[in-house]
Design a protein around this motif. Structure first.
Motif, PDB file in Angstrom:
ATOM      1  N   VAL A 188      -4.510  -2.195 -16.964  1.00 58.06           N
ATOM      2  CA  VAL A 188      -4.726  -0.890 -17.589  1.00 58.06           C
ATOM      3  C   VAL A 188      -4.906   0.195 -16.524  1.00 58.06           C
ATOM      4  CG1 VAL A 188      -6.174   0.447 -19.162  1.00 58.06           C
ATOM      5  CG2 VAL A 188      -5.849  -2.012 -19.549  1.00 58.06           C
ATOM      6  N   HIS A 189      -4.128   1.275 -16.668  1.00 60.51           N
ATOM      7  CA  HIS A 189      -4.332   2.467 -15.832  1.00 60.51           C
ATOM      8  C   HIS A 189      -4.433   3.684 -16.745  1.00 60.51           C
ATOM      9  CE1 HIS A 189      -4.199   5.319 -12.595  1.00 60.51           C
ATOM     10  NE2 HIS A 189      -3.167   5.923 -13.148  1.00 60.51           N
ATOM     11  N   ALA A 190      -5.529   4.437 -16.583  1.00 61.76           N
ATOM     12  CA  ALA A 190      -5.743   5.631 -17.393  1.00 61.76           C
ATOM     13  C   ALA A 190      -5.289   6.860 -16.610  1.00 61.76           C
ATOM     14  CB  ALA A 190      -7.215   5.771 -17.774  1.00 61.76           C
ATOM     15  N   LEU A 191      -4.448   7.678 -17.236  1.00 61.29           N
ATOM     16  CA  LEU A 191      -3.887   8.845 -16.562  1.00 61.29           C
ATOM     17  C   LEU A 191      -4.938   9.856 -16.171  1.00 61.29           C
ATOM     18  CD1 LEU A 191      -0.686   9.424 -18.703  1.00 61.29           C
ATOM     19  CD2 LEU A 191      -0.839   8.379 -16.455  1.00 61.29           C
ATOM     20  N   SER A 192      -6.068   9.863 -16.835  1.00 63.70           N
ATOM     21  CA  SER A 192      -7.115  10.823 -16.490  1.00 63.70           C
ATOM     22  C   SER A 192      -7.660  10.579 -15.099  1.00 63.70           C
ATOM     23  CB  SER A 192      -8.266  10.742 -17.504  1.00 63.70           C
ATOM     24  OG  SER A 192      -8.847   9.455 -17.490  1.00 63.70           O
ATOM     25  N   GLY A 193      -7.347   9.415 -14.522  1.00 58.98           N
ATOM     26  CA  GLY A 193      -7.798   9.126 -13.171  1.00 58.98           C
ATOM     27  C   GLY A 193      -6.894   9.707 -12.110  1.00 58.98           C
ATOM     28  N   SER A 199       3.119  17.546 -15.117  1.00 59.19           N
ATOM     29  CA  SER A 199       3.288  17.447 -16.559  1.00 59.19           C
ATOM     30  C   SER A 199       2.912  16.048 -17.025  1.00 59.19           C
ATOM     31  CB  SER A 199       4.750  17.727 -16.912  1.00 59.19           C
ATOM     32  OG  SER A 199       5.565  16.675 -16.429  1.00 59.19           O
ATOM     33  N   PRO A 200       2.699  15.867 -18.344  1.00 62.34           N
ATOM     34  CA  PRO A 200       2.395  14.525 -18.852  1.00 62.34           C
ATOM     35  C   PRO A 200       3.448  13.503 -18.470  1.00 62.34           C
ATOM     36  CG  PRO A 200       1.905  16.167 -20.520  1.00 62.34           C
ATOM     37  CD  PRO A 200       2.570  16.901 -19.387  1.00 62.34           C
ATOM     38  N   THR A 201       4.720  13.916 -18.496  1.00 58.20           N
ATOM     39  CA  THR A 201       5.787  12.989 -18.116  1.00 58.20           C
ATOM     40  C   THR A 201       5.676  12.601 -16.652  1.00 58.20           C
ATOM     41  OG1 THR A 201       7.281  13.907 -19.776  1.00 58.20           O
ATOM     42  CG2 THR A 201       8.276  12.682 -17.956  1.00 58.20           C
ATOM     43  N   GLU A 202       5.413  13.602 -15.794  1.00 55.47           N
ATOM     44  CA  GLU A 202       5.262  13.318 -14.370  1.00 55.47           C
ATOM     45  C   GLU A 202       4.047  12.442 -14.106  1.00 55.47           C
ATOM     46  OE1 GLU A 202       7.199  17.366 -12.407  1.00 55.47           O
ATOM     47  OE2 GLU A 202       5.074  17.320 -12.980  1.00 55.47           O
ATOM     48  N   SER A 203       2.969  12.710 -14.819  1.00 59.88           N
ATOM     49  CA  SER A 203       1.757  11.909 -14.657  1.00 59.88           C
ATOM     50  C   SER A 203       1.995  10.462 -15.057  1.00 59.88           C
ATOM     51  CB  SER A 203       0.617  12.499 -15.487  1.00 59.88           C
ATOM     52  OG  SER A 203       0.232  13.758 -14.993  1.00 59.88           O
ATOM     53  N   ARG A 204       2.714  10.266 -16.164  1.00 58.16           N
ATOM     54  CA  ARG A 204       3.014   8.902 -16.596  1.00 58.16           C
ATOM     55  C   ARG A 204       3.898   8.192 -15.575  1.00 58.16           C
ATOM     56  NH1 ARG A 204       2.409   5.849 -20.885  1.00 58.16           N
ATOM     57  NH2 ARG A 204       1.416   7.553 -22.013  1.00 58.16           N
ATOM     58  N   GLU A 205       4.864   8.907 -15.032  1.00 51.04           N
ATOM     59  CA  GLU A 205       5.731   8.317 -14.013  1.00 51.04           C
ATOM     60  C   GLU A 205       4.917   7.915 -12.780  1.00 51.04           C
ATOM     61  OE1 GLU A 205       8.689  11.260 -13.323  1.00 51.04           O
ATOM     62  OE2 GLU A 205       9.906  10.698 -15.080  1.00 51.04           O
ATOM     63  N   GLN A 206       3.961   8.774 -12.397  1.00 48.03           N
ATOM     64  CA  GLN A 206       3.088   8.442 -11.273  1.00 48.03           C
ATOM     65  C   GLN A 206       2.253   7.199 -11.580  1.00 48.03           C
ATOM     66  OE1 GLN A 206       0.752  11.799  -9.886  1.00 48.03           O
ATOM     67  NE2 GLN A 206       2.422  13.203 -10.361  1.00 48.03           N
ATOM     68  N   ARG A 228       0.887  -7.702 -19.276  1.00 50.06           N
ATOM     69  CA  ARG A 228       1.157  -6.536 -20.113  1.00 50.06           C
ATOM     70  C   ARG A 228       0.633  -5.302 -19.388  1.00 50.06           C
ATOM     71  NH1 ARG A 228      -2.007  -4.939 -25.666  1.00 50.06           N
ATOM     72  NH2 ARG A 228      -1.032  -2.891 -25.965  1.00 50.06           N
ATOM     73  N   ARG A 229       1.494  -4.330 -19.161  1.00 49.24           N
ATOM     74  CA  ARG A 229       1.118  -3.106 -18.464  1.00 49.24           C
ATOM     75  C   ARG A 229       0.793  -2.016 -19.484  1.00 49.24           C
ATOM     76  NH1 ARG A 229       4.804  -2.567 -13.345  1.00 49.24           N
ATOM     77  NH2 ARG A 229       4.820  -0.386 -14.003  1.00 49.24           N
ATOM     78  N   VAL A 230      -0.346  -1.328 -19.278  1.00 51.30           N
ATOM     79  CA  VAL A 230      -0.766  -0.256 -20.170  1.00 51.30           C
ATOM     80  C   VAL A 230      -1.052   0.989 -19.333  1.00 51.30           C
ATOM     81  CG1 VAL A 230      -2.472   0.516 -21.852  1.00 51.30           C
ATOM     82  CG2 VAL A 230      -1.768  -1.892 -21.812  1.00 51.30           C
ATOM     83  N   VAL A 231      -0.271   2.061 -19.550  1.00 50.49           N
ATOM     84  CA  VAL A 231      -0.517   3.355 -18.924  1.00 50.49           C
ATOM     85  C   VAL A 231      -0.800   4.343 -20.048  1.00 50.49           C
ATOM     86  CG1 VAL A 231       0.426   5.208 -17.494  1.00 50.49           C
ATOM     87  CG2 VAL A 231       0.990   2.824 -16.979  1.00 50.49           C
ATOM     88  N   VAL A 232      -2.005   4.905 -20.051  1.00 50.96           N
ATOM     89  CA  VAL A 232      -2.422   5.746 -21.170  1.00 50.96           C
ATOM     90  C   VAL A 232      -3.118   7.005 -20.662  1.00 50.96           C
ATOM     91  CG1 VAL A 232      -2.689   3.879 -22.833  1.00 50.96           C
ATOM     92  CG2 VAL A 232      -4.600   4.482 -21.337  1.00 50.96           C
ATOM     93  N   GLU A 233      -3.145   8.026 -21.498  1.00 50.18           N
ATOM     94  CA  GLU A 233      -3.914   9.225 -21.211  1.00 50.18           C
ATOM     95  C   GLU A 233      -5.254   9.090 -21.923  1.00 50.18           C
ATOM     96  OE1 GLU A 233      -3.559  14.119 -21.524  1.00 50.18           O
ATOM     97  OE2 GLU A 233      -1.882  12.823 -22.129  1.00 50.18           O
ATOM     98  N   ASP A 234      -6.272   8.719 -21.174  1.00 49.95           N
ATOM     99  CA  ASP A 234      -7.575   8.436 -21.769  1.00 49.95           C
ATOM    100  C   ASP A 234      -8.601   8.322 -20.651  1.00 49.95           C
ATOM    101  OD1 ASP A 234      -9.544   7.852 -23.588  1.00 49.95           O
ATOM    102  OD2 ASP A 234      -8.617   6.019 -24.349  1.00 49.95           O
ATOM    103  N   ARG A 235      -9.864   8.296 -21.022  1.00 50.69           N
ATOM    104  CA  ARG A 235     -10.906   8.022 -20.049  1.00 50.69           C
ATOM    105  C   ARG A 235     -10.874   6.535 -19.710  1.00 50.69           C
ATOM    106  NH1 ARG A 235     -14.010  11.619 -23.315  1.00 50.69           N
ATOM    107  NH2 ARG A 235     -15.169   9.879 -24.219  1.00 50.69           N
ATOM    108  N   PRO A 236     -10.914   6.172 -18.431  1.00 54.05           N
ATOM    109  CA  PRO A 236     -10.740   4.768 -18.042  1.00 54.05           C
ATOM    110  C   PRO A 236     -11.721   3.815 -18.706  1.00 54.05           C
ATOM    111  CG  PRO A 236     -10.553   6.179 -16.126  1.00 54.05           C
ATOM    112  CD  PRO A 236     -10.984   7.069 -17.257  1.00 54.05           C
TER     113      PRO A 236
END
Length: 288
Positions: A188-193, A199-206, A228-236
């Protein structure tokens, strides 16, 4: 942390239900690894737990005087639990020294330190949550904190990933736990980190690129583990707790890349450690 094949799993004991749950979990882990298990029965005062920990006088009561008998119960439980998987060496130690300094010293030569969730049983009246937090911060090896009703079920191992050294250690340990227990692995990787104003797309790609780098080589080393890989926009912490509700364990680094050096334990790992209803394993950058 010792990397020797003879290094034991270490478990803190005090005769309480939560400590016995930790012993049973430790026995299963040791049996899967073919590692010895060392039980340390602690009857002393709390001692020095480090900065930022409120200390209140403890009252060990019957746990102090019932030490030998309660240690025998823990020993018998460990032997019975491990024997279903693999026969291992189980040794015991009874000490009236303070828990944190003793376990901290013993952990320098251990593979893993296992304690009960929130507190070490008999000391719950004195320091709710402080003992496990202190050990997760100070121990010389990864620390597993086990809740009272933990079961060795069939859920996945869940690991939180960021760009920190402790995260890299967490990934390595999570793969190890997954293969030993025949479990899937949820990464799990949270984008808020993430840093930056993309942009959201760039952040997800990162985020995907970060997982690519973090997981390089593991598919070849652990072909039997389904990832299973999980990339989400959320608090970790929130997402790790949600993904880990039915997990066998949640693995986190002690300090994420967005933590301040002055904090005694990273906010994400601390939140997960205190709120999870499943075993939590905390690693540091130097753990392997």
């Amino acid at each position: 942390m010792s990397t020797s094949s003879k290094a034991p799993i270490l478990a803190g004991v005090d005769g309480s239900g939560v400590a016995l749950a930790a012993v049973r979990w430790a026995a299963v882990d040791a049996a899967h690894r073919g590692a010895p298990l060392h039980l340390v029965y602690l009857t002393g005062g709390l001692g020095d737990c480090g900065s930022g920990v409120e200390r209140i006088p403890s009252a060990p009561g019957r746990h102090r005087w019932g030490g030998p008998e309660l240690l025998e119960i823990a020993y018998a439980s460990a032997v019975a639990e491990s024997a279903r998987i693999n026969r291992i060496e189980v040794t015991v130690e009874l000490t009236n020294a303070a828990p944190v300094p003793v376990l901290r010293r013993r952990s320098e030569h251990a593979r893993l330190l296992v304690v009960g969730s929130q507190e070490l049983g008999a000391f719950s009246r004195a320091m709710r949550g402080s003992l496990s937090t202190a050990l997760a911060r100070q121990a010389g090896c990864p620390v597993a904190v086990v809740p009272n009703d933990a079961e060795n079920g069939d859920g996945p191992v869940v690991v939180g990933v960021d760009a920190s050294a402790s995260s890299a250690a967490a990934i390595a340990l999570a793969f190890d736990e997954a293969v030993l227990r025949g479990a899937d692995l949820v990464v799990v990787h949270a984008l808020s980190g993430l840093r930056g104003n993309g942009s959201p797309t760039e952040s997800r790609e990162q985020g995907e690129e970060l997982l690519d780098r973090s997981l390089t080589g593991y598919s070849e080393a652990y072909p039997e583990v389904t990832v299973r890989r999980v990339v989400v926009e959320d608090r970790p912490a929130r997402r790790l707790l949600e993904m880990g509700e039915k997990a066998r364990s949640i693995v986190v680094g002690s300090r994420g890349h967005d933590e301040l050096p002055a904090m005694p334990l990273g906010s994400v790992s601390r939140a997960v450690l205190h709120a999870a209803q499943v075993p939590v394993i905390v690693t540091r950058g130097g753990d392997r």
